[in-house]
Scaffold this active site. Structure first.
Site, PDB file in Angstrom:
ATOM      1  N   GLU A   1       0.857  -1.195   0.000  1.00 32.27           N
ATOM      2  CA  GLU A   1       0.000   0.000   0.000  1.00 32.27           C
ATOM      3  C   GLU A   1       0.881   1.230   0.000  1.00 32.27           C
ATOM      4  O   GLU A   1       2.020   1.174   0.426  1.00 32.27           O
ATOM      5  CB  GLU A   1      -0.821   0.055   1.311  1.00 32.27           C
TER       6      GLU A   1
ATOM      7  N   LYS B   1       2.247   4.567   1.668  1.00 32.94           N
ATOM      8  CA  LYS B   1       2.321   5.036   3.053  1.00 32.94           C
ATOM      9  C   LYS B   1       1.759   6.446   3.085  1.00 32.94           C
ATOM     10  O   LYS B   1       2.341   7.381   2.540  1.00 32.94           O
ATOM     11  CB  LYS B   1       3.761   5.032   3.553  1.00 32.94           C
TER      12      LYS B   1
ATOM     13  N   ASP C   1       0.686  10.007   4.299  1.00 32.90           N
ATOM     14  CA  ASP C   1       1.340  10.952   5.207  1.00 32.90           C
ATOM     15  C   ASP C   1       0.300  11.859   5.847  1.00 32.90           C
ATOM     16  O   ASP C   1       0.143  13.018   5.472  1.00 32.90           O
ATOM     17  CB  ASP C   1       2.377  11.765   4.431  1.00 32.90           C
TER      18      ASP C   1
ATOM     19  N   TYR D   1      -6.842   1.368   6.225  1.00 35.74           N
ATOM     20  CA  TYR D   1      -5.928   0.376   5.662  1.00 35.74           C
ATOM     21  C   TYR D   1      -5.699  -0.833   6.532  1.00 35.74           C
ATOM     22  O   TYR D   1      -4.972  -1.737   6.141  1.00 35.74           O
ATOM     23  CB  TYR D   1      -4.580   1.002   5.300  1.00 35.74           C
TER      24      TYR D   1
ATOM     25  N   LYS E   1      10.519   4.057   2.415  1.00 35.71           N
ATOM     26  CA  LYS E   1      10.204   5.468   2.178  1.00 35.71           C
ATOM     27  C   LYS E   1      10.767   5.947   0.847  1.00 35.71           C
ATOM     28  O   LYS E   1      11.637   5.314   0.258  1.00 35.71           O
ATOM     29  CB  LYS E   1      10.809   6.307   3.311  1.00 35.71           C
TER      30      LYS E   1
ATOM     31  N   CYS F   1      24.536  46.705   7.959  1.00 37.51           N
ATOM     32  CA  CYS F   1      23.204  46.098   8.049  1.00 37.51           C
ATOM     33  C   CYS F   1      22.282  46.697   6.984  1.00 37.51           C
ATOM     34  O   CYS F   1      22.128  47.914   6.911  1.00 37.51           O
ATOM     35  CB  CYS F   1      22.609  46.335   9.440  1.00 37.51           C
TER      36      CYS F   1
ATOM     37  N   CYS G   1      19.399  48.896   8.868  1.00 35.76           N
ATOM     38  CA  CYS G   1      19.620  50.153   9.592  1.00 35.76           C
ATOM     39  C   CYS G   1      20.949  50.820   9.256  1.00 35.76           C
ATOM     40  O   CYS G   1      21.230  51.923   9.731  1.00 35.76           O
ATOM     41  CB  CYS G   1      19.508  49.922  11.100  1.00 35.76           C
TER      42      CYS G   1
ATOM     43  N   CYS H   1      24.204  42.286  13.302  1.00 35.20           N
ATOM     44  CA  CYS H   1      23.971  43.724  13.428  1.00 35.20           C
ATOM     45  C   CYS H   1      23.846  44.042  14.921  1.00 35.20           C
ATOM     46  O   CYS H   1      22.984  43.482  15.599  1.00 35.20           O
ATOM     47  CB  CYS H   1      22.687  44.114  12.700  1.00 35.20           C
TER      48      CYS H   1
ATOM     49  N   CYS I   1      17.333  48.823  15.287  1.00 32.52           N
ATOM     50  CA  CYS I   1      17.269  48.282  13.926  1.00 32.52           C
ATOM     51  C   CYS I   1      15.834  47.882  13.567  1.00 32.52           C
ATOM     52  O   CYS I   1      15.241  47.035  14.226  1.00 32.52           O
ATOM     53  CB  CYS I   1      18.202  47.081  13.819  1.00 32.52           C
TER      54      CYS I   1
HETATM   55  S1  IVH Z   1       0.260  -0.151   8.718  1.00 25.14           S
HETATM   56  C1  IVH Z   1       1.507  -1.908  12.724  1.00 25.14           C
HETATM   57  N1  IVH Z   1      -0.242   1.021   6.488  1.00 25.14           N
HETATM   58  O1  IVH Z   1       2.550   5.363   9.034  1.00 25.14           O
HETATM   59  C2  IVH Z   1       1.422  -1.429  11.337  1.00 25.14           C
HETATM   60  N2  IVH Z   1       0.522   2.351   8.302  1.00 25.14           N
HETATM   61  O2  IVH Z   1       4.909   4.811  11.585  1.00 25.14           O
HETATM   62  C3  IVH Z   1       0.316  -0.502  11.246  1.00 25.14           C
HETATM   63  N3  IVH Z   1       0.671   4.732   7.797  1.00 25.14           N
HETATM   64  O3  IVH Z   1       1.487   6.497  11.856  1.00 25.14           O
HETATM   65  C4  IVH Z   1       0.538   0.498  10.276  1.00 25.14           C
HETATM   66  N4  IVH Z   1      -0.013   4.581   5.720  1.00 25.14           N
HETATM   67  O4  IVH Z   1      -0.429   5.365  10.715  1.00 25.14           O
HETATM   68  C5  IVH Z   1       0.177   1.185   7.741  1.00 25.14           C
HETATM   69  N5  IVH Z   1      -0.774   1.931   4.433  1.00 25.14           N
HETATM   70  C6  IVH Z   1      -0.356   2.081   5.697  1.00 25.14           C
HETATM   71  C7  IVH Z   1      -0.013   3.341   6.231  1.00 25.14           C
HETATM   72  C8  IVH Z   1       0.432   3.434   7.544  1.00 25.14           C
HETATM   73  C9  IVH Z   1       0.407   5.400   6.674  1.00 25.14           C
HETATM   74  C10 IVH Z   1       1.163   5.412   9.016  1.00 25.14           C
HETATM   75  C11 IVH Z   1       0.763   4.841  10.314  1.00 25.14           C
HETATM   76  C12 IVH Z   1       1.853   5.313  11.252  1.00 25.14           C
HETATM   77  C13 IVH Z   1       2.999   5.540  10.339  1.00 25.14           C
HETATM   78  C14 IVH Z   1       4.076   4.518  10.589  1.00 25.14           C
END
Ligand code: IVH
Length: 704
Positions: free
Chosen positions: A129, A131, A133, A243, A331, A425, A428, A441, A447
């Protein structure tokens, strides 16, 4: 139900109580369904006007028969009465965090570890999936009805933000039972986010109102779900993608993908492109595809998440206290873009330091438009050899702070002369002096740039929080000599402001009133706002808690100051030096005499939920991308302390290039050692936990 639905061509006033009850139930089903079609499936069947008409009918019926109102009614979407505070509640099961890395090699190691642990023939599948943010959230359903929404907090307990989450259209208030019956209990993990497009509109509005914009959609989403007034949450246009099934009773899943399918059936919105694969190579290919496409999404993702799909296998490999061994995040590298430096300008801060700033052709980096970046000091500019007109690569550190990474050679592009710091500066005209790599300065109170900076700092959200006193206004006030010293802010009159550009009678009166309101404030905010050297939010709060009055702090000697937890010799000296300066003292007298009330914090131990609050960090060696001052700021922003020397009391040592003897000492003492990536990851995690914790810091409360 037919797609046109019942007509609901009904006069609310004409119904008996029984008829109203039946109509309300029918309207619930109808409106839940149409909301899902609109927000989750993006396939609406009725017009917005028709939806609104049915919605108003439901509102009218609930008003006439208050007994028919309920928490899972679609009318709850608009928000409820404000709460006094957010309650802390336990999670159904702990919400762990994820192990993460930017390095595909780490993913291969992860894969090897799992194959070893699960044995040769194990049929390993990974579910992949993006991640997301945002801010993570637990949603709890009992018999299909949303009963609780809880922030992650410290992973075991978080804040009850149910009223706020009810306003998020993609959160089902009730599970859809058309395809699959509701389980008795369901706990779901999801991520609340702000769409980038909505974020930009929202920030533009803040700027127009003279307020500080948010740094990222994530900060804005995290702030939004912690509002005390859910009507404010409703205004912020949030989405929630689910998720993970944290817990379920009354049904069982064998694979994560089955849980995901069930979430879809129950009406949750899910991240796009969930895939199941069986090799590390496929995982890495998926990561690369997403990295290339991430800018096409209207929400922020910062990597991908890889999880074992087989739930029995998950049980077999288990978890550490922080994170499961069956999942990891891979990441993305920080986003980098190329642009051109239009000019290196000099900015004079409120402390008198001259900072070279790259003014660049605006460019979008990860959903945020960047047009300026600090170049820190003359040595840094020389080291990177950056000049007016150069083409450069920029990135956002920790995906937030814009930085110039390097100059790019462009064939045929002429170069201007090397950059030199001015001798005087720019604000001033006073001759500047050098203090190590810094250029300063000395005209502290005369200033205009320093006074402007002090005004902005004083009025900032985390200090006195004076609405309408943004950078632009501060510049005007100083430029036009309306404010010639800090205390003068309190003498402003509406008539003086009305004719300023951007002001009218209403806004002029509002600013004067906003200043007046803040004559009463928290002592800690006031201290922070004064811009005492070394005194950030955390130290201000510690001082306020310890001394309880401004006079006591001004009178404190070295012994008294160093008795405060977290204040050492160097800080004590800086603080006393500031108060001892005669001109400073006169300014402070003037400001203090304008204040009506400085409220000390409640007498209790800091109930900080930031996992890093009070932790001691030491830096050694040059970090590859972060300036020391930025790293320090990041650490302090989560309540950690940065100290100069390594000892047994040190919690983390952050090591860069060419580390000094501190590194050897840290190794000797067996301390935890981090590189920049590890440090940034830790900061992000702590910031996430902290944005989830209300009592962590009185200053993080927003729009209260
Ligand atoms: S699974 C125990 N899946 O990323 C595993 N986390 O530090 C449970 N996050 O704050 C997390 N997208 O909330 C999982 N597709 C995804 C995610 C996800 C974002 C977040 C999660 C946590 C941080 C990981």
């Amino acid at each position: 139900m037919s797609s046109s639905g019942p007509p609901f061509d009904i006069d609310a006033d004409a119904l008996s109580a029984d008829e109203a009850g039946a109509t309300v139930r029918a309207l619930h089903n109808d409106l839940h369904r149409h909301a899902r079609l609109y927000y989750v499936e993006a396939a609406p069947e009725i017009s917005d006007a028709e939806y609104d008409r049915r919605f108003r009918l439901l509102q009218a019926l609930e008003e006439r028969f208050p007994d028919l109102a309920s928490d899972d009614s679609p009318t709850q979407r608009v928000g409820a009465e404000p709460a006094d505070s957010l309650e802390t509640v336990q999670h159904v099961v702990p919400m762990l965090s994820l192990d993460s890395s930017e390095d595909p090699e780490a993913l291969r190691k992860f894969d090897e570890r799992l194959r070893k642990a699960l044995g040769e023939g194990a049929d390993i599948r990974y579910i992949l999936e993006p991640k997301l943010d945002g801010a993570s959230i637990e949603l709890v359903y009992e018999d299909g009805v949303l009963v609780r929404a809880v922030t992650r907090g410290n992973g075991r307990a978080g804040e009850d933000v149910t009223a706020n989450l009810r306003t998020v259209p993609s959160v089902p208030l009730r599970l859809n039972e058309e395809v699959r019956p509701s389980p008795r209990l369901l706990a779901v993990r999801g991520e609340v986010m702000m769409l980038i497009s909505a974020f930009e509109r929202f920030n533009a509005g803040l700027v127009a109102d003279g307020k500080e914009p948010y740094a990222s959609p994530r900060n804005s989403a995290a702030g939004a779900i912690r509002q005390l007034d859910s009507r404010l949450t409703a205004e912020r246009e949030l989405i929630c993608l689910a998720y993970d099934v944290l817990a379920v009773e009354g049904t069982e899943f064998e694979h994560d993908r089955d849980g995901v399918a069930a979430l879809r059936d129950w009406g949750f919105a899910l991240p796009e492109r969930i895939e199941v694969v069986d090799t590390a190579d496929e995982v890495i290919a998926y990561h690369a595809r997403f990295a290339a496409d991430r800018d096409d999404l209207d929400y922020e993702i910062d990597g991908i998440v890889v999880k074992l799909d087989d739930l029995d296998m998950r049980g077999e490999v288990g978890s550490t206290s922080h994170h499961p061994r069956w999942a990891m995040a891979l990441k993305f590298e920080p986003r980098k873009e190329v642009t051109k430096i239009e000019q290196i300008a000099i900015s004079v801060g409120r402390t008198g330091i001259l900072t070279p700033v790259a003014l660049m052709r605006p460019v979008e980096v990860g959903g945020v438009t960047v047009s300026r970046a600090s170049l820190h000091n003359r040595e840094e500019v020389a080291r990177k050899d950056i000049r007016d007109g150069d083409t450069v690569r920029i990135q956002r550190a920790g995906d937030v702070i814009p930085q110039v990474v390097e100059r790019i050679e462009v064939e045929g592009e002429g170069r201007s002369r090397p950059f030199v710091m001015p001798t005087h500066c720019p604000s001033c005209g006073t001759e500047v002096y050098e203090d190590g790599p810094r250029t300063v300065c000395p005209n502290t109170f005369g200033c205009p740039a320093q006074l402007t900076g002090r005004l902005v700092h004083f009025g900032a959200r985390n200090a006195l929080d004076i609405e309408g006193l943004g950078e632009e206004t501060a510049v005007l006030l100083v430029d036009r000599d309306l404010v010639t010293e800090l205390a003068g802010l309190f003498d402003l009159e509406a008539e003086q402001l009305m004719d300023l550009p951007g002001f009218a009678e209403k806004s002029a009166t509002a600013l004067v009133a906003a200043v007046d309101r803040r004559r009463s404030t928290e002592l800690a905010r006031f201290l922070h706002g004064l811009g005492i050297p070394e005194v950030g939010q955390t130290v201000a709060r510690d001082l306020a808690r310890h001394f309880r009055t401004f006079e006591a702090i001004r009178a404190a000697d070295d012994e008294a100051l160093t008795a405060v937890h977290g204040i050492g010799e160097r800080m004590s000296e800086a603080i006393r030096g500031f108060f001892a300066n005669e001109r400073v003292a006169a300014q402070l007298d003037a400001v203090a005499s304008q204040m009506r009330e400085l409220v000390p914090p409640p007498e209790q131990k800091a109930a900080t939920d930031s996992p890093l609050s009070g932790k001691k960090f030491v830096f050694t060696g040059g970090l590859p991308t972060l300036a020391r001052s930025e790293a320090k700021k990041l650490a302090e922003s989560v309540g950690a302390k940065v100290t100069g020397s390594v000892s047994k009391a040190t919690d983390y040592v952050v090591v860069g290039e060419d580390p000094g003897s501190k590194y050897d000492k840290a190794v000797d003492l067996g301390l935890e050692i981090l590189d920049e990536d590890g440090f940034v990851a830790l900061m992000k995690e702590a910031a996430e936990a902290e944005t989830d914790a209300p009592e962590a810091d009185p200053f993080t409360a927003e729009e209260d």
